[in-house]
Design a protein around this motif. Structure first.
Motif, short mmCIF file in Angstrom:
data_model
loop_
_atom_site.label_atom_id
_atom_site.label_comp_id
_atom_site.label_asym_id
_atom_site.label_seq_id
_atom_site.Cartn_x
_atom_site.Cartn_y
_atom_site.Cartn_z
N UNK A 71 0.83 -1.21 0.00
CA UNK A 71 0.00 0.00 0.00
C UNK A 71 0.86 1.26 0.00
N UNK A 72 1.99 1.22 0.67
CA UNK A 72 2.89 2.38 0.67
C UNK A 72 3.49 2.59 -0.71
N UNK A 73 3.83 1.52 -1.41
CA UNK A 73 4.33 1.65 -2.78
C UNK A 73 3.28 2.28 -3.69
N UNK A 74 2.05 1.87 -3.53
CA UNK A 74 0.96 2.47 -4.32
C UNK A 74 0.83 3.95 -3.98
N UNK A 75 0.91 4.27 -2.71
CA UNK A 75 0.82 5.67 -2.29
C UNK A 75 1.95 6.49 -2.92
N UNK A 76 3.18 5.97 -2.87
CA UNK A 76 4.31 6.70 -3.44
C UNK A 76 4.15 6.90 -4.95
N UNK A 77 3.67 5.88 -5.64
CA UNK A 77 3.45 6.01 -7.09
C UNK A 77 2.38 7.06 -7.38
N UNK A 78 1.32 7.06 -6.63
CA UNK A 78 0.26 8.05 -6.83
C UNK A 78 0.71 9.44 -6.42
N UNK A 79 1.51 9.51 -5.37
CA UNK A 79 2.07 10.80 -4.96
C UNK A 79 2.91 11.36 -6.09
N UNK A 80 3.67 10.51 -6.72
CA UNK A 80 4.53 10.94 -7.83
C UNK A 80 3.71 11.38 -9.04
N UNK A 116 13.11 9.24 -9.15
CA UNK A 116 11.91 10.04 -9.11
C UNK A 116 12.13 11.34 -8.32
N UNK A 117 12.83 11.25 -7.22
CA UNK A 117 13.11 12.44 -6.42
C UNK A 117 13.99 13.42 -7.19
N UNK A 133 11.83 15.12 -9.84
CA UNK A 133 10.97 16.14 -9.24
C UNK A 133 11.78 17.38 -8.84
N UNK A 134 12.99 17.16 -8.36
CA UNK A 134 13.84 18.28 -7.98
C UNK A 134 14.21 19.13 -9.19
N UNK A 135 14.63 18.49 -10.27
CA UNK A 135 15.00 19.25 -11.47
C UNK A 135 13.77 19.91 -12.09
N UNK A 136 12.63 19.24 -12.03
CA UNK A 136 11.40 19.83 -12.57
C UNK A 136 10.99 21.08 -11.77
N UNK A 137 11.10 20.98 -10.44
CA UNK A 137 10.75 22.14 -9.62
C UNK A 137 11.75 23.28 -9.80
N UNK A 138 13.03 22.96 -9.99
CA UNK A 138 14.03 24.00 -10.26
C UNK A 138 13.76 24.69 -11.59
#
Length: 138
Positions: free
Chosen positions: A11-20, A123-124, A127-132
Motif C-alpha cells: 500500500x505504501x508503494x501504491x501511495x508513493x506512485x500516486x504521490x509521484x 523520481x526524487x 521532481x527536484x529538477x522539474x521544480x528548479x
C-alpha cells in the motif's frame, strides 16, 4: 506481523506512485487517497486479526492491490515481488536442509528493494529538477 508488514509495504508503494503521478498537481485528491489506503489497511489488518486469519484472502488481497502501480521501475518492482510470491505458494522441501521456499523468498526480495530505492531516487531527482526548472521560469 510478516503478513501485515507486506500489506503495508504494498500500500505504501501504491501511495508513493500516486504521490509521484498526481500529488503535486492535486494534493487534496492525494490526501483523500492516502486516507482511503489507510482505511483499507486498517480494515485488512482488523479482519485478519479480529475475525479470521485467512491466508488465502491475505494473499489474494496483496496480489490484487500490488498490481495497481503503473510507474515503470515501480511496476517492475511490483511484478518481481508478485513473481517471487510464487515461492510462498510453491512450498518445497528445504534445499540442503536449510533453504525452504519462505527463506528463499526473503533472500530474493533484497535486490528488489534496491531497485525500488533506485526508483525513489530517480523520481526524487526528476521532481527536484522539474521544480528548479519551474522556479527559473518564474
Amino acid at each position: 506481523m510478516d503478513y501485515f508488514c507486506a500489506s503495508t509495504v504494498i500500500l505504501h508503494a501504491i501511495y508513493l506512485c500516486c504521490d509521484r503521478t498526481m500529488g503535486l498537481q492535486h494534493p487534496a485528491v492525494l490526501c483523500a487517497f492516502r486516507a482511503l489506503l489507510l482505511l483499507m489497511l486498517a480494515t485488512h489488518v482488523s479482519y485478519l486479526s479480529l475475525i479470521l486469519f485467512d491466508y488465502d484472502y491475505n494473499l489474494v488481497a496483496n496480489v490484487a492491490i500490488g498490481l495497481l502501480p503503473h510507474v515503470c521501475k515501480c511496476m517492475v518492482v511490483v511484478l518481481l515481488l508478485q513473481g517471487l510470491s510464487l515461492l510462498e505458494l510453491l512450498d518445497f522441501p528445504p534445499l540442503f536442509w536449510v533453504l525452504d521456499a519462505h527463506a528463499i523468498w526473503h533472500i530474493s526480495t533484497i535486490p528488489v528493494r534496491v531497485l525500488f530505492f533506485s526508483f525513489l531516487e530517480d523520481d526524487s531527482l526528476y521532481l527536484l529538477t522539474e521544480s528548479e526548472a519551474k522556479f527559473k521560469q518564474d
